[in-house]
Write a protein that holds these residues in place. Structure first.
Motif, PDB file in Angstrom:
ATOM      1  N   LEU A 266       0.775  -1.257   0.045  1.00  0.00           N
ATOM      2  CA  LEU A 266       0.165   0.186  -0.188  1.00  0.00           C
ATOM      3  C   LEU A 266       0.734   1.037  -0.119  1.00  0.00           C
ATOM      4  O   LEU A 266       0.600   2.344  -0.722  1.00  0.00           O
ATOM      5  N   VAL A 267       1.953   1.104   0.727  1.00  0.00           N
ATOM      6  CA  VAL A 267       2.817   2.295   0.784  1.00  0.00           C
ATOM      7  C   VAL A 267       3.413   2.498  -0.424  1.00  0.00           C
ATOM      8  O   VAL A 267       3.484   3.814  -1.085  1.00  0.00           O
ATOM      9  N   ILE A 268       3.989   1.633  -1.444  1.00  0.00           N
ATOM     10  CA  ILE A 268       4.477   1.584  -2.644  1.00  0.00           C
ATOM     11  C   ILE A 268       3.466   2.338  -3.532  1.00  0.00           C
ATOM     12  O   ILE A 268       3.538   3.080  -4.403  1.00  0.00           O
ATOM     13  N   ALA A 269       2.038   1.936  -3.424  1.00  0.00           N
ATOM     14  CA  ALA A 269       1.237   2.095  -4.361  1.00  0.00           C
ATOM     15  C   ALA A 269       0.737   3.449  -4.110  1.00  0.00           C
ATOM     16  O   ALA A 269       0.442   4.311  -5.294  1.00  0.00           O
ATOM     17  N   GLU A 270       0.953   3.990  -3.016  1.00  0.00           N
ATOM     18  CA  GLU A 270       0.445   5.425  -2.641  1.00  0.00           C
ATOM     19  C   GLU A 270       1.536   6.421  -3.358  1.00  0.00           C
ATOM     20  O   GLU A 270       1.254   7.364  -3.808  1.00  0.00           O
ATOM     21  N   LYS A 271       2.842   5.958  -3.130  1.00  0.00           N
ATOM     22  CA  LYS A 271       3.864   6.669  -3.952  1.00  0.00           C
ATOM     23  C   LYS A 271       3.552   6.929  -5.458  1.00  0.00           C
ATOM     24  O   LYS A 271       3.919   8.034  -6.308  1.00  0.00           O
ATOM     25  N   VAL A 272       3.288   5.601  -6.148  1.00  0.00           N
ATOM     26  CA  VAL A 272       2.939   5.567  -7.612  1.00  0.00           C
ATOM     27  C   VAL A 272       1.807   6.477  -7.738  1.00  0.00           C
ATOM     28  O   VAL A 272       1.898   7.264  -8.706  1.00  0.00           O
ATOM     29  N   ARG A 273       0.811   6.265  -6.922  1.00  0.00           N
ATOM     30  CA  ARG A 273      -0.625   7.434  -7.268  1.00  0.00           C
ATOM     31  C   ARG A 273      -0.091   8.816  -7.062  1.00  0.00           C
ATOM     32  O   ARG A 273      -0.646   9.856  -7.922  1.00  0.00           O
ATOM     33  N   GLU A 294      -6.547   9.082 -14.271  1.00  0.00           N
ATOM     34  CA  GLU A 294      -7.474   8.558 -13.191  1.00  0.00           C
ATOM     35  C   GLU A 294      -6.912   7.103 -12.911  1.00  0.00           C
ATOM     36  O   GLU A 294      -6.987   6.465 -13.783  1.00  0.00           O
ATOM     37  N   LEU A 295      -6.598   6.493 -11.711  1.00  0.00           N
ATOM     38  CA  LEU A 295      -6.157   5.332 -11.746  1.00  0.00           C
ATOM     39  C   LEU A 295      -7.144   4.622 -10.708  1.00  0.00           C
ATOM     40  O   LEU A 295      -7.850   5.267  -9.848  1.00  0.00           O
ATOM     41  N   SER A 296      -7.278   3.282 -10.910  1.00  0.00           N
ATOM     42  CA  SER A 296      -7.826   2.394 -10.078  1.00  0.00           C
ATOM     43  C   SER A 296      -6.740   1.343  -9.743  1.00  0.00           C
ATOM     44  O   SER A 296      -6.097   0.787 -10.315  1.00  0.00           O
ATOM     45  N   VAL A 297      -6.897   1.168  -8.235  1.00  0.00           N
ATOM     46  CA  VAL A 297      -5.574   0.221  -7.948  1.00  0.00           C
ATOM     47  C   VAL A 297      -6.173  -0.631  -6.791  1.00  0.00           C
ATOM     48  O   VAL A 297      -7.018  -0.493  -5.805  1.00  0.00           O
ATOM     49  N   GLY A 298      -5.631  -1.984  -7.306  1.00  0.00           N
ATOM     50  CA  GLY A 298      -6.144  -3.153  -5.996  1.00  0.00           C
ATOM     51  C   GLY A 298      -5.008  -3.788  -5.754  1.00  0.00           C
ATOM     52  O   GLY A 298      -3.907  -3.971  -6.342  1.00  0.00           O
ATOM     53  N   ILE A 299      -4.859  -4.225  -4.450  1.00  0.00           N
ATOM     54  CA  ILE A 299      -3.661  -4.819  -3.801  1.00  0.00           C
ATOM     55  C   ILE A 299      -4.172  -6.212  -3.280  1.00  0.00           C
ATOM     56  O   ILE A 299      -5.070  -6.260  -2.477  1.00  0.00           O
ATOM     57  N   VAL A 300      -3.685  -7.208  -3.571  1.00  0.00           N
ATOM     58  CA  VAL A 300      -3.708  -8.637  -3.110  1.00  0.00           C
ATOM     59  C   VAL A 300      -2.339  -9.296  -2.707  1.00  0.00           C
ATOM     60  O   VAL A 300      -1.508  -9.104  -3.367  1.00  0.00           O
ATOM     61  N   LYS A 301      -2.672 -10.428  -1.789  1.00  0.00           N
ATOM     62  CA  LYS A 301      -1.675 -11.042  -1.541  1.00  0.00           C
ATOM     63  C   LYS A 301      -1.877 -12.564  -1.916  1.00  0.00           C
ATOM     64  O   LYS A 301      -3.104 -12.988  -1.748  1.00  0.00           O
ATOM     65  N   GLN A 302      -0.822 -13.132  -2.519  1.00  0.00           N
ATOM     66  CA  GLN A 302      -1.189 -14.567  -3.025  1.00  0.00           C
ATOM     67  C   GLN A 302      -1.591 -15.574  -1.798  1.00  0.00           C
ATOM     68  O   GLN A 302      -0.946 -15.779  -0.892  1.00  0.00           O
TER      69      GLN A 302
END
Length: 333
Positions: A266-273, A294-302
Motif C-alpha cells: 500500500l505504501v508503494i502504491a501510494e507513492k505511485v499514485r 485517473e487510476l484504480s488500484v487493487g492490492i492482493v496477497k497470493q
C-alpha cells in the motif's frame, strides 16, 4: 508452429479465427491470428486449457494475454537461445583451460630440452646436436601453432561477446513490452512460478488507467500512448528496487512484490499514485491542459492462486472494486 491443413479446412478455421477475434474485440495482428489458429486447431492442449480457463471465468482477454500464450506455448526460442549461449560459454571455458595446460606443457618441454643440451657428454656429440637442433625446430613450430591457437581463441572470445550481446538484445525483445518498457505477461508468469517454488509470499498491485480511452478518443492514439508511457515510467521509478512491474492489459499494469505484506504494498502504491497525480499533459494544438490521469488500484496477497494469471485476475478484480466503490485502493480481506 507450422500447420499443413488442406485449403478447405484452413479456410474454415480462418473463418472461425476471424469470428473469435471479432467476438473478443481483438486486433487482427499476426500474433493474434497464430494464437487463435492454434487454439481453433486444438494442436496445443496446454494452450487450449489455459485459454479455456480464462474464457470460462468470464474474464476479458486482450492482445497482451494472447502474447503471453504465444511465448509460453508457441514460441519458446528464447529458451533454446539461452541454452545455446550456455553451451558456448562452456566450450570457451574448456578451450581456455586447454590452452593454459598446453602452455605449461610446452614450457616444461622447453626447460627439459635446455637441460638436455647442457647435459650432453663427449660421445656422439655431432649426432646428438643434430637431433637436438631438429627437436628445437619442432619446438619452434609447436610454439607458433600454439600462438596461432591463442589468437584464434581470442577471436572466438570476441565473437562470443558479440553473440552474447545480440542474444541479450533478443531476449530483451522477448520479455520487454516495447511500448511501455515494462515486462511482458509471460515473464511475470515465469517469475511467479519461480517464487512459488521458493515458497516466497507474493503481493500483487494492479494499476488500471481508467480514462485512457478518453485521451485516445479525444486527442488521438498517440496521446494515449504518451500517457501510458509516462504512467509506466512513474511505476518503474517507485518499484524498481522492490518489485517486478509489467504490462498486463491495454490499460493495466501489475506489480509483483516478493516477500512483501499488503501494508508495505500500500505504501508503494501510494507513492505511485501521488507520482502519477503530478503528471501534467498539455496539447500541442492548444494551451489547454489535458485531463488528469485517473487510476484504480487493487492490492492482493497470493493465497491459493497457483499461477500468475490467477493472481493477476484477483488483483484486477480488486482494482475494479476500487473503481466501483470510488476508492483510491481496494484490498480484499
Amino acid at each position: 508452429m507450422i500447420f499443413h491443413d488442406p485449403m478447405a479446412v484452413a479456410q474454415e478455421k480462418m473463418t472461425k479465427v476471424c469470428l473469435f477475434l471479432e467476438q473478443h474485440h481483438l486486433p487482427p495482428t499476426p500474433l493474434n491470428y497464430q494464437v487463435t489458429y492454434t487454439y481453433i486447431s486444438k494442436s496445443d492442449l496446454d494452450l487450449n486449457a489455459a485459454l479455456d480457463r480464462i474464457l470460462n471465468s468470464g474474464q476479458k482477454i486482450d492482445s497482451i494475454y494472447l502474447e503471453q500464450l504465444y511465448f509460453e506455448h508457441i514460441n519458446q526460442g528464447h529458451q533454446e537461445e539461452a541454452a545455446m549461449l550456455k553451451n558456448v560459454d562452456g566450450m570457451l571455458s574448456t578451450l581456455q583451460s586447454s590452452t593454459q595446460n598446453s602452455q605449461r606443457n610446452i614450457s616444461q618441454f622447453s626447460e627439459q630440452l635446455h637441460h638436455c643440451v647442457h647435459s650432453l657428454g663427449e660421445h656422439n656429440i655431432k649426432q646428438s646436436k643434430r637431433a637436438l637442433q631438429l627437436l628445437s625446430k619442432q619446438t619452434d613450430v609447436l610454439l607458433k601453432q600454439h600462438a596461432h591457437f591463442k589468437d584464434t581463441l581470442k577471436k572466438a572470445r570476441i565473437t562470443h561477446q558479440k553473440t552474447q550481446q545480440q542474444l541479450l538484445k533478443l531476449r530483451k525483445q522477448y520479455i520487454i513490452d516495447l511500448q511501455t518498457g515494462m515486462y511482458k505477461r509471460h515473464y511475470l508468469n515465469q517469475q511467479t512460478q519461480q517464487w512459488l517454488k521458493q515458497q516466497k509470499s507474493i503481493c500483487a498491485i494492479a494499476i488500471q488507467v481508467e480514462n485512457i480511452h478518453e485521451f485516445s478518443d479525444k486527442y488521438g492514439d498517440a496521446i494515449g500512448e504518451v500517457v501510458l508511457n509516462r504512467v509506466a515510467k512513474k511505476i518503474q521509478k517507485y518499484v524498481f528496487e522492490s518489485g517486478l512491474p509489467g504490462r498486463t492489459g491495454k490499460n493495466e499494469f501489475t506489480v509483483l512484490l516478493p516477500d512483501v505484506e499488503p501494508e508495505t504494498a500500500l505504501v508503494i502504491a501510494e507513492k505511485v499514485r501521488k507520482g502519477v497525480e503530478k503528471l501534467k499533459f498539455v496539447s500541442s494544438k492548444s494551451p489547454l491542459e489535458l485531463p488528469s490521469v485517473e487510476l484504480s488500484v487493487g492490492i492482493v496477497k497470493q493465497k491459493n492462486e497457483a499461477d500468475f494469471t490467477a493472481l493477476a485476475r484477483k488483483a484486477s478484480q480488486a482494482a475494479h472494486k476500487a473503481l466501483i466503490l470510488k476508492q483510491e485502493y481496494y484490498i480484499p480481506s
